[in-house]
Design a protein around this motif. Sequence first.
Motif, mmCIF file in Angstrom:
data_model
loop_
_atom_site.group_PDB
_atom_site.id
_atom_site.type_symbol
_atom_site.label_atom_id
_atom_site.label_comp_id
_atom_site.label_asym_id
_atom_site.label_seq_id
_atom_site.Cartn_x
_atom_site.Cartn_y
_atom_site.Cartn_z
ATOM 1 N N TYR A 51 0.799 -1.185 -0.182
ATOM 2 C CA TYR A 51 -0.126 -0.046 -0.163
ATOM 3 C C TYR A 51 0.623 1.346 -0.137
ATOM 4 C CZ TYR A 51 -4.177 -3.169 1.414
ATOM 5 O OH TYR A 51 -4.845 -3.774 1.429
ATOM 6 N N VAL A 69 -4.566 -3.795 12.425
ATOM 7 C CA VAL A 69 -3.527 -4.925 12.781
ATOM 8 C C VAL A 69 -2.445 -4.538 13.680
ATOM 9 C CG1 VAL A 69 -1.646 -6.184 11.571
ATOM 10 C CG2 VAL A 69 -3.934 -5.690 10.452
ATOM 11 N N PRO A 90 -13.940 -14.356 23.596
ATOM 12 C CA PRO A 90 -13.901 -14.414 22.108
ATOM 13 C C PRO A 90 -15.080 -13.791 21.330
ATOM 14 C CG PRO A 90 -13.305 -16.669 23.020
ATOM 15 C CD PRO A 90 -13.506 -15.755 24.142
ATOM 16 N N TYR A 91 -16.335 -14.044 22.101
ATOM 17 C CA TYR A 91 -17.471 -13.110 21.767
ATOM 18 C C TYR A 91 -17.368 -11.867 21.700
ATOM 19 C CZ TYR A 91 -22.260 -12.163 20.174
ATOM 20 O OH TYR A 91 -23.350 -11.781 19.773
ATOM 21 N N ARG A 93 -14.641 -9.956 21.779
ATOM 22 C CA ARG A 93 -13.656 -9.638 20.831
ATOM 23 C C ARG A 93 -14.330 -9.527 19.214
ATOM 24 N NH1 ARG A 93 -9.562 -12.233 23.444
ATOM 25 N NH2 ARG A 93 -10.041 -14.144 22.202
ATOM 26 N N ALA A 94 -14.913 -10.763 18.829
ATOM 27 C CA ALA A 94 -15.591 -10.739 17.745
ATOM 28 C C ALA A 94 -16.530 -9.395 17.587
ATOM 29 C CB ALA A 94 -16.504 -11.993 17.455
ATOM 30 N N GLN A 95 -17.531 -9.244 18.422
ATOM 31 C CA GLN A 95 -18.222 -7.781 18.364
ATOM 32 C C GLN A 95 -17.273 -6.436 17.976
ATOM 33 O OE1 GLN A 95 -20.964 -9.525 17.820
ATOM 34 N NE2 GLN A 95 -22.271 -7.906 19.223
ATOM 35 N N ARG A 97 -14.267 -6.251 16.866
ATOM 36 C CA ARG A 97 -13.642 -6.325 15.360
ATOM 37 C C ARG A 97 -14.740 -6.010 14.393
ATOM 38 N NH1 ARG A 97 -10.635 -11.696 16.733
ATOM 39 N NH2 ARG A 97 -8.582 -10.994 17.519
ATOM 40 N N PHE A 98 -15.813 -6.602 14.486
ATOM 41 C CA PHE A 98 -16.924 -6.238 13.627
ATOM 42 C C PHE A 98 -17.205 -4.825 13.568
ATOM 43 C CE2 PHE A 98 -20.465 -6.812 11.071
ATOM 44 C CZ PHE A 98 -21.558 -5.954 11.705
ATOM 45 N N PRO B 62 -25.050 -14.273 17.657
ATOM 46 C CA PRO B 62 -24.380 -14.057 16.065
ATOM 47 C C PRO B 62 -23.032 -13.665 16.062
ATOM 48 C CG PRO B 62 -25.826 -12.341 16.534
ATOM 49 C CD PRO B 62 -25.897 -12.962 17.739
ATOM 50 N N VAL B 63 -22.351 -13.981 15.377
ATOM 51 C CA VAL B 63 -20.944 -13.755 14.927
ATOM 52 C C VAL B 63 -21.109 -13.412 13.579
ATOM 53 C CG1 VAL B 63 -18.470 -13.984 14.945
ATOM 54 C CG2 VAL B 63 -19.931 -15.186 16.733
ATOM 55 N N LEU B 64 -20.859 -12.102 13.034
ATOM 56 C CA LEU B 64 -20.852 -11.533 11.479
ATOM 57 C C LEU B 64 -19.545 -11.399 10.930
ATOM 58 C CD1 LEU B 64 -23.392 -8.875 12.571
ATOM 59 C CD2 LEU B 64 -23.839 -11.341 12.019
ATOM 60 N N GLU B 65 -19.531 -11.434 9.850
ATOM 61 C CA GLU B 65 -18.376 -11.350 8.655
ATOM 62 C C GLU B 65 -17.387 -12.626 8.769
ATOM 63 O OE1 GLU B 65 -17.857 -7.692 6.719
ATOM 64 O OE2 GLU B 65 -19.859 -8.632 6.900
ATOM 65 N N ASN B 68 -14.131 -12.440 10.499
ATOM 66 C CA ASN B 68 -14.133 -12.386 11.913
ATOM 67 C C ASN B 68 -14.923 -13.604 12.569
ATOM 68 O OD1 ASN B 68 -13.893 -10.406 13.866
ATOM 69 N ND2 ASN B 68 -16.299 -9.948 13.720
ATOM 70 N N TYR B 71 -11.754 -16.056 13.018
ATOM 71 C CA TYR B 71 -10.986 -15.826 14.074
ATOM 72 C C TYR B 71 -11.954 -16.325 15.418
ATOM 73 C CZ TYR B 71 -8.340 -12.054 11.756
ATOM 74 O OH TYR B 71 -7.284 -11.080 10.937
ATOM 75 N N TYR B 72 -12.954 -16.115 15.258
ATOM 76 C CA TYR B 72 -13.671 -16.354 16.471
ATOM 77 C C TYR B 72 -13.844 -17.962 16.660
ATOM 78 C CZ TYR B 72 -17.963 -17.409 19.343
ATOM 79 O OH TYR B 72 -18.805 -17.930 20.503
ATOM 80 N N GLU B 75 -10.630 -18.954 18.143
ATOM 81 C CA GLU B 75 -10.445 -18.679 19.406
ATOM 82 C C GLU B 75 -11.257 -19.378 20.490
ATOM 83 O OE1 GLU B 75 -10.884 -14.408 19.845
ATOM 84 O OE2 GLU B 75 -9.094 -14.001 18.370
ATOM 85 N N ARG B 94 -3.277 -11.255 9.502
ATOM 86 C CA ARG B 94 -4.177 -10.406 9.762
ATOM 87 C C ARG B 94 -4.128 -9.247 8.573
ATOM 88 N NH1 ARG B 94 -3.275 -10.285 15.787
ATOM 89 N NH2 ARG B 94 -5.127 -11.886 16.458
ATOM 90 N N ASP B 98 -7.029 -8.883 5.429
ATOM 91 C CA ASP B 98 -7.474 -7.684 5.065
ATOM 92 C C ASP B 98 -7.391 -7.481 3.695
ATOM 93 O OD1 ASP B 98 -6.869 -4.307 5.165
ATOM 94 O OD2 ASP B 98 -8.909 -5.020 6.288
#
Lengths: 219, 217
Positions: A51, A69, A90-91, A93-95, A97-98, B62-65, B68, B71-72, B75, B94, B98
């Motif tokens: 980039y 990152v 982990p849940y 964390r997922a939220q 990141r989303f 729910p886990v989305l994308e 993601n 990763y979930y 983990e 990572r 991306d």
Amino acid sequence: MEDKVILLDFYPSMFGMRPRVALAVKGIDYEHREEDKENKCQLLLESNPIYKEIPVLIHNGKPVCGSFVIVEYIDEVWKDKSPTLLPCDPYQRAQARFLADYIDKKVMETGNLIWCEEREEKEAGKKGFVEFMKQMESELGDKPFFGDNGFGFLDVALITYTPWFKTFEICGDFSIQQDYPKLSSWVKKCLEIESVSKSLADPDNVYNFYLTIKEKRGI
Amino acid sequence: MPVKVLDFWASPFGVRVRVALAEKGVSYESQEEDLFGGKSDLLLQSNPIYEKVPVLLHDDKPVLESSNIVYYIDETWPSPKLLPASSYDRSRARFWTDFIDKKVYDAGRNIWMGKGAEVEAAKDEFIDVLKKLEGALGNREYYGGDQFGFLDIIFVSLSCWFPTYEKYGGFKVEEETPKIAAWLKKCYKRETVAKSMPDSQKVIEFVGMMRKMHGIE
């Protein structure tokens, strides 16, 4: 071996601000190098050949690229330094990141529209931005920070856009923060953290930078 | 705790979730979504922002994308580890995840949605993206090193649409990026990958239908 940390950065960049905030809140010493966008240095071009963009964190000679990152990397490597930015669960964390990804997508999309000269695009941008702010106000709820244990990853993701709010407000001729009391209160709390406020760009400086870009593009 | 995946047979992003769960040996219920006829209430409630598949529901949360979700999965079900061990190698995974997310599918889409001269330009861009990814692979067996891992899952999943891009772009992945072609062959030997992929001929027919819908043919 002592850690050598260099950050290749650009002061007004909302992406560059993220590693600045993460390093500062964890109290990590580093060398800050300001990049000239018109004349990128060899180290930047070699460290991020894909980039050719900031931010790049160079840790003991190894480059880490991409603002999220880098923040995750900082959180992992200096896990003994508080605060821990990413949630442990982990849940959660997922939220986080989303929503961080959503923030980037939505703000860039709506911000770019707000900057357009055409009225229709500008209005669409403002409408999208309002939707975004409502979504984030709802996500924050009654918590002091987005992180469950205090200032965290999602706070880092969003606070670095706030120096750009003045620019969006002027371009869009609208007010952003007054309609969102929870977010306004959150911004105040973040700025009370000295390591956060000193890492953010000054909004006037950001607006002046925006004007120079506009001039260069002949808008 | 029950695991459910809201999916669509042709979705390369859905493939990621299928492969990751298979690698971990996790049983789950798959719910096929009708993306054209009517998305389920469960999908619309689980992913109100994007209304897209895949969605992983773990104990109804729910886990989305897709990235993601992977990763979930890594983990939550620790064995075998998909992400590399060192923080630096994880940061590389990572970064490339991306890059793949931002570039591959959209570049491919520009090929099959393109008209006239747009197709050639889109093909050149797609090949440029593949060449960068070929550079990232280097001389390793997998993106994960000696072992199939996180980044292999993220990238191999998109390959079920490569025959479609080849058809409409008039090129061959094997000729343009032979190392990627060789890596793909290796990945497809894995049962978890082979059984998760949609039939590429059916994908071509599906895209043909979408092109008609968009008035391209």
